[in-house]
Scaffold this motif. Structure first.
Motif, PDB file in Angstrom:
ATOM      1  N   PRO A   7      79.882  -9.359  30.065  1.00 58.99           N
ATOM      2  CA  PRO A   7      80.160  -8.067  30.702  1.00 58.99           C
ATOM      3  C   PRO A   7      81.331  -8.106  31.682  1.00 58.99           C
ATOM      4  O   PRO A   7      81.914  -7.062  31.975  1.00 58.99           O
ATOM      5  N   ALA A   8      81.680  -9.285  32.186  1.00 58.35           N
ATOM      6  CA  ALA A   8      82.803  -9.378  33.130  1.00 58.35           C
ATOM      7  C   ALA A   8      84.151  -9.306  32.425  1.00 58.35           C
ATOM      8  O   ALA A   8      85.189  -9.167  33.073  1.00 58.35           O
ATOM      9  N   ILE A   9      84.149  -9.389  31.065  1.00 57.13           N
ATOM     10  CA  ILE A   9      85.398  -9.352  30.310  1.00 57.13           C
ATOM     11  C   ILE A   9      85.540  -7.999  29.619  1.00 57.13           C
ATOM     12  O   ILE A   9      84.714  -7.616  28.800  1.00 57.13           O
ATOM     13  N   GLU A  10      86.593  -7.272  29.969  1.00 53.88           N
ATOM     14  CA  GLU A  10      86.937  -6.041  29.251  1.00 53.88           C
ATOM     15  C   GLU A  10      87.867  -6.402  28.103  1.00 53.88           C
ATOM     16  O   GLU A  10      88.776  -7.225  28.265  1.00 53.88           O
ATOM     17  N   VAL A  11      87.651  -5.804  26.941  1.00 51.82           N
ATOM     18  CA  VAL A  11      88.492  -6.061  25.773  1.00 51.82           C
ATOM     19  C   VAL A  11      89.152  -4.756  25.348  1.00 51.82           C
ATOM     20  O   VAL A  11      88.478  -3.734  25.203  1.00 51.82           O
TER      21      VAL A  11
ATOM     22  N   PRO B 175      92.854 -10.821  36.503  1.00 50.18           N
ATOM     23  CA  PRO B 175      94.004 -10.949  35.605  1.00 50.18           C
ATOM     24  C   PRO B 175      93.779 -10.276  34.255  1.00 50.18           C
ATOM     25  O   PRO B 175      92.641  -9.994  33.853  1.00 50.18           O
ATOM     26  N   ILE B 176      94.888 -10.046  33.554  1.00 53.38           N
ATOM     27  CA  ILE B 176      94.858  -9.529  32.191  1.00 53.38           C
ATOM     28  C   ILE B 176      95.603 -10.508  31.295  1.00 53.38           C
ATOM     29  O   ILE B 176      96.667 -11.012  31.660  1.00 53.38           O
ATOM     30  N   GLU B 177      95.027 -10.798  30.138  1.00 55.18           N
ATOM     31  CA  GLU B 177      95.688 -11.652  29.154  1.00 55.18           C
ATOM     32  C   GLU B 177      96.290 -10.779  28.067  1.00 55.18           C
ATOM     33  O   GLU B 177      95.612  -9.911  27.509  1.00 55.18           O
ATOM     34  N   ILE B 178      97.543 -11.022  27.743  1.00 60.33           N
ATOM     35  CA  ILE B 178      98.231 -10.299  26.682  1.00 60.33           C
ATOM     36  C   ILE B 178      98.216 -11.161  25.425  1.00 60.33           C
ATOM     37  O   ILE B 178      98.795 -12.243  25.401  1.00 60.33           O
ATOM     38  N   GLY B 179      97.545 -10.677  24.380  1.00 63.98           N
ATOM     39  CA  GLY B 179      97.479 -11.427  23.131  1.00 63.98           C
ATOM     40  C   GLY B 179      96.398 -12.487  23.172  1.00 63.98           C
ATOM     41  O   GLY B 179      96.678 -13.682  23.131  1.00 63.98           O
TER      42      GLY B 179
ATOM     43  N   PHE C  72      87.960 -10.010  34.210  1.00 63.78           N
ATOM     44  CA  PHE C  72      89.021 -10.505  33.334  1.00 63.78           C
ATOM     45  C   PHE C  72      89.191  -9.497  32.204  1.00 63.78           C
ATOM     46  O   PHE C  72      88.206  -8.961  31.686  1.00 63.78           O
ATOM     47  N   THR C  73      90.445  -9.230  31.824  1.00 63.54           N
ATOM     48  CA  THR C  73      90.721  -8.315  30.717  1.00 63.54           C
ATOM     49  C   THR C  73      91.421  -9.078  29.605  1.00 63.54           C
ATOM     50  O   THR C  73      92.440  -9.736  29.840  1.00 63.54           O
ATOM     51  N   ALA C  74      90.859  -9.010  28.408  1.00 69.57           N
ATOM     52  CA  ALA C  74      91.448  -9.623  27.224  1.00 69.57           C
ATOM     53  C   ALA C  74      92.017  -8.520  26.340  1.00 69.57           C
ATOM     54  O   ALA C  74      91.418  -7.449  26.213  1.00 69.57           O
ATOM     55  N   THR C  75      93.173  -8.768  25.726  1.00 67.66           N
ATOM     56  CA  THR C  75      93.800  -7.766  24.866  1.00 67.66           C
ATOM     57  C   THR C  75      94.248  -8.401  23.558  1.00 67.66           C
ATOM     58  O   THR C  75      94.489  -9.610  23.480  1.00 67.66           O
ATOM     59  N   GLU C  76      94.381  -7.564  22.551  1.00 67.68           N
ATOM     60  CA  GLU C  76      94.865  -8.021  21.241  1.00 67.68           C
ATOM     61  C   GLU C  76      95.575  -6.863  20.560  1.00 67.68           C
ATOM     62  O   GLU C  76      95.179  -5.702  20.712  1.00 67.68           O
ATOM     63  N   ALA C  77      96.642  -7.170  19.824  1.00 71.01           N
ATOM     64  CA  ALA C  77      97.413  -6.148  19.127  1.00 71.01           C
ATOM     65  C   ALA C  77      96.890  -5.891  17.720  1.00 71.01           C
ATOM     66  O   ALA C  77      96.826  -4.749  17.274  1.00 71.01           O
ATOM     67  N   ASP C  78      96.529  -6.948  17.011  1.00 72.31           N
ATOM     68  CA  ASP C  78      96.101  -6.826  15.624  1.00 72.31           C
ATOM     69  C   ASP C  78      94.713  -6.186  15.549  1.00 72.31           C
ATOM     70  O   ASP C  78      93.764  -6.686  16.169  1.00 72.31           O
ATOM     71  N   PRO C  79      94.538  -5.092  14.791  1.00 66.70           N
ATOM     72  CA  PRO C  79      93.252  -4.380  14.770  1.00 66.70           C
ATOM     73  C   PRO C  79      92.081  -5.229  14.289  1.00 66.70           C
ATOM     74  O   PRO C  79      90.978  -5.143  14.834  1.00 66.70           O
ATOM     75  N   ASP C  80      92.291  -6.065  13.257  1.00 66.62           N
ATOM     76  CA  ASP C  80      91.195  -6.885  12.750  1.00 66.62           C
ATOM     77  C   ASP C  80      90.766  -7.942  13.757  1.00 66.62           C
ATOM     78  O   ASP C  80      89.570  -8.166  13.974  1.00 66.62           O
TER      79      ASP C  80
END
Length: 236
Positions: free
Chosen positions: A82-86, A40-44, A61-69
């Protein structure tokens, strides 16, 4: 063009405060797990609290974030996983993907084009995969805290289901969650105009009230709640 709404400093302060609500987070983690598949991928992902708990259940698992900081902080926090891509991600977008599911908690309410955002989430998911959403419920509870953190709207089951359907998704399940939380949130943020940060009120609710609320709602779905939980499927 995708935009980040709200005061990012205030958002981060609220996220840090709510990170102490461990029982609340684990309940909402459990709600999504059966629908997330194997990749899965998490948005935000914010500070990564949900990503850390969800990733224990999946090989990737893929984690994502919009805010650069916050993205920098998220990468630092998850560097030893290592199993989590950001990666950075703003919605709406035109990217195509093959994830087993997209999950997004308390993000959609920040996005003006929420139908476009839901459509983008669906495009990230393989045919028949799930889009799993939690959003804050009921417009009457819109408070100064909502405005400060960039909330464009709050939802009912109908308005969220309508947005999902317009985005080309098929709603599988939708219900309110955390009924007593809505009352507490309304009183704290609308009546007393407080921010939902770490403190005695959050600790008492999470420790004493939340477990009983969760147990009751596993038996009977309430007619209202602090949040709307929904699962929709992409076209097979």
């Amino acid at each position: 063009m995708a935009e980040i709404t709200g005061d990012q400093r205030v958002q981060s302060e609220v996220l840090e405060g709510l990170a102490t609500a461990v029982n609340h987070r684990r309940w909402f983690v459990e709600l999504a797990v059966p629908y997330l598949g194997d990749n899965p991928i998490e948005i935000g992902s914010g500070l990564g609290d949900y990503a850390l708990e969800w990733s224990e259940n999946f090989p990737r698992f893929t984690a994502t974030e919009a805010d650069p900081d916050r993205l920098v902080a998220l990468k630092e926090r998850l560097a030893d996983r290592p199993a989590i891509e950001v990666r950075q991600m703003l919605l709406p977008h035109s990217e195509q993907g093959d994830y087993s599911a997209a999950v997004s908690y308390n993000v959609l309410e920040h996005i003006e084009d929420h139908v476009g955002a839901l459509r983008s989430m669906g495009q990230l998911v393989r045919p028949g995969g799930a889009v799993v959403i939690i959003v804050p419920a009921f417009q009457f509870a819109m408070s100064p805290a909502d405005i400060a953190t960039g909330h464009v709207r709050r939802y009912t089951k109908k308005t969220l289901a309508d947005a999902m359907t317009e985005a080309g998704l098929r709603v599988e399940t939708i219900h309110y969650a955390n009924a007593l939380g809505l009352i507490g949130y309304f009183m704290a943020t609308k009546v007393f105009r407080l921010m939902p940060k770490e403190g005695p009120m959050v600790k008492v609710y999470d420790t004493l009230v939340l477990p009983a609320t969760k147990a009751a709602e596993q038996l009977v779905r309430p007619p209202f709640g602090q949040s709307v939980f929904a699962v929709a499927r992409t076209p097979a």
